[in-house]
Design a protein around this motif. Structure first.
Motif, PDB file in Angstrom:
ATOM      1  N   GLU A 184       0.927  -1.343  -0.111  1.00  0.00           N
ATOM      2  CA  GLU A 184      -0.054  -0.063   0.077  1.00  0.00           C
ATOM      3  C   GLU A 184       0.786   1.180   0.123  1.00  0.00           C
ATOM      4  O   GLU A 184       0.485   2.366  -0.680  1.00  0.00           O
ATOM      5  CB  GLU A 184      -0.727  -0.127   1.229  1.00  0.00           C
ATOM      6  N   GLU A 185       2.061   1.167   0.741  1.00  0.00           N
ATOM      7  CA  GLU A 185       2.761   2.438   0.737  1.00  0.00           C
ATOM      8  C   GLU A 185       3.488   2.659  -0.586  1.00  0.00           C
ATOM      9  O   GLU A 185       3.818   3.736  -1.145  1.00  0.00           O
ATOM     10  CB  GLU A 185       3.930   2.274   1.888  1.00  0.00           C
ATOM     11  N   VAL A 186       3.949   1.444  -1.318  1.00  0.00           N
ATOM     12  CA  VAL A 186       4.382   1.702  -2.536  1.00  0.00           C
ATOM     13  C   VAL A 186       3.444   2.218  -3.497  1.00  0.00           C
ATOM     14  O   VAL A 186       3.793   3.088  -4.281  1.00  0.00           O
ATOM     15  CB  VAL A 186       4.965   0.181  -2.988  1.00  0.00           C
ATOM     16  N   ALA A 187       2.096   1.654  -3.454  1.00  0.00           N
ATOM     17  CA  ALA A 187       1.205   2.163  -4.381  1.00  0.00           C
ATOM     18  C   ALA A 187       0.879   3.690  -3.946  1.00  0.00           C
ATOM     19  O   ALA A 187       0.750   4.426  -4.947  1.00  0.00           O
ATOM     20  CB  ALA A 187      -0.042   1.206  -4.266  1.00  0.00           C
ATOM     21  N   LEU A 245       1.283   9.200  -5.838  1.00  0.00           N
ATOM     22  CA  LEU A 245       1.853  10.517  -5.718  1.00  0.00           C
ATOM     23  C   LEU A 245       2.579  10.925  -6.913  1.00  0.00           C
ATOM     24  O   LEU A 245       2.443  11.864  -7.497  1.00  0.00           O
ATOM     25  CB  LEU A 245       2.371  10.623  -4.510  1.00  0.00           C
ATOM     26  N   VAL A 246       3.770  10.092  -7.229  1.00  0.00           N
ATOM     27  CA  VAL A 246       4.581  10.523  -8.431  1.00  0.00           C
ATOM     28  C   VAL A 246       3.849  10.863  -9.576  1.00  0.00           C
ATOM     29  O   VAL A 246       3.889  11.845 -10.431  1.00  0.00           O
ATOM     30  CB  VAL A 246       5.754   9.466  -8.602  1.00  0.00           C
ATOM     31  N   LEU A 296       8.024  17.620  -6.830  1.00  0.00           N
ATOM     32  CA  LEU A 296       7.757  16.287  -6.511  1.00  0.00           C
ATOM     33  C   LEU A 296       8.578  15.921  -5.441  1.00  0.00           C
ATOM     34  O   LEU A 296       7.892  15.155  -4.340  1.00  0.00           O
ATOM     35  CB  LEU A 296       8.072  15.447  -7.687  1.00  0.00           C
ATOM     36  N   VAL A 297       9.743  16.332  -5.152  1.00  0.00           N
ATOM     37  CA  VAL A 297      10.413  16.020  -3.986  1.00  0.00           C
ATOM     38  C   VAL A 297       9.770  16.505  -2.624  1.00  0.00           C
ATOM     39  O   VAL A 297       9.484  15.871  -1.630  1.00  0.00           O
ATOM     40  CB  VAL A 297      12.164  16.482  -3.941  1.00  0.00           C
ATOM     41  N   GLU A 298       9.385  17.766  -2.698  1.00  0.00           N
ATOM     42  CA  GLU A 298       8.578  18.679  -1.775  1.00  0.00           C
ATOM     43  C   GLU A 298       7.254  17.661  -1.331  1.00  0.00           C
ATOM     44  O   GLU A 298       7.050  17.506  -0.068  1.00  0.00           O
ATOM     45  CB  GLU A 298       8.046  19.780  -1.924  1.00  0.00           C
ATOM     46  N   VAL A 327      12.487   8.149 -10.498  1.00  0.00           N
ATOM     47  CA  VAL A 327      11.931   8.845 -11.397  1.00  0.00           C
ATOM     48  C   VAL A 327      13.289   9.598 -12.068  1.00  0.00           C
ATOM     49  O   VAL A 327      13.916  10.126 -11.478  1.00  0.00           O
ATOM     50  CB  VAL A 327      11.059  10.090 -10.754  1.00  0.00           C
ATOM     51  N   HIS A 328      13.098   9.454 -13.512  1.00  0.00           N
ATOM     52  CA  HIS A 328      13.970  10.374 -14.269  1.00  0.00           C
ATOM     53  C   HIS A 328      13.099  11.363 -15.116  1.00  0.00           C
ATOM     54  O   HIS A 328      12.200  11.098 -15.881  1.00  0.00           O
ATOM     55  CB  HIS A 328      14.602   9.289 -15.449  1.00  0.00           C
TER      56      HIS A 328
END
Length: 138
Positions: free
Chosen positions: A14-17, A22-23, A68-70, A100-101
């Motif tokens: 669930e955390e990975v998803a 979010l990304v 994205l980092v924020e 992420v690239h």
């Protein structure tokens, strides 16, 4: 040079998803171009997903990366490592389970990461648009 401390990896799917969602949402909100997600689970131990996207300029690439980092820190409490921000031709964000690239289109086409990491599963990268100005009509 990247920090020597390891990135946080979630044990719960669930955390990975949530991180992956979010990304993808953040990049969509920031109008990333040609965003693709390559599932790496079972293919590599470095991450569960690799996301590749383009920005129209170095300024857009840098802005997408910083936002994205924020967001990752604010919403998930993770510290993501970031490389390549000063030139912003190719920015790498390591958020542990998702890498992420972010590229300018010309740089993305040159490196063609989709082909290398998809093991034949991903489409070829988008062609770099021809930006040659039209000749004025007489």
């Amino acid at each position: 040079m990247a920090s020597a401390s390891p990135s946080y990896r979630a044990s719960e799917p669930e955390e990975v998803a949530a991180l992956h969602a979010l990304v993808m949402t953040s990049l969509d909100d920031d109008q990333a171009v040609e965003t693709i997600s390559i599932p790496l689970a079972g293919k590599s131990t470095i991450a569960d997903y690799m996301v590749i996207a383009s920005g129209r300029s170095t300024r857009q690439v840098a802005s997408m990366a910083q936002k994205l980092v924020e967001k990752i820190k604010a919403e998930l409490g993770r510290i993501a490592r970031i490389e390549g921000l000063p030139t912003a031709d190719w920015v790498l964000i390591d958020a542990g389970d998702v890498i992420v690239h972010l590229f300018r289109p010309e740089v993305r086409s040159f490196y063609n990461l989709e082909r290398m990491w998809a093991f034949g599963d991903a489409p070829t990268p988008p062609a770099v648009p021809d930006v040659t100005p039209e000749a004025p009509e007489a």
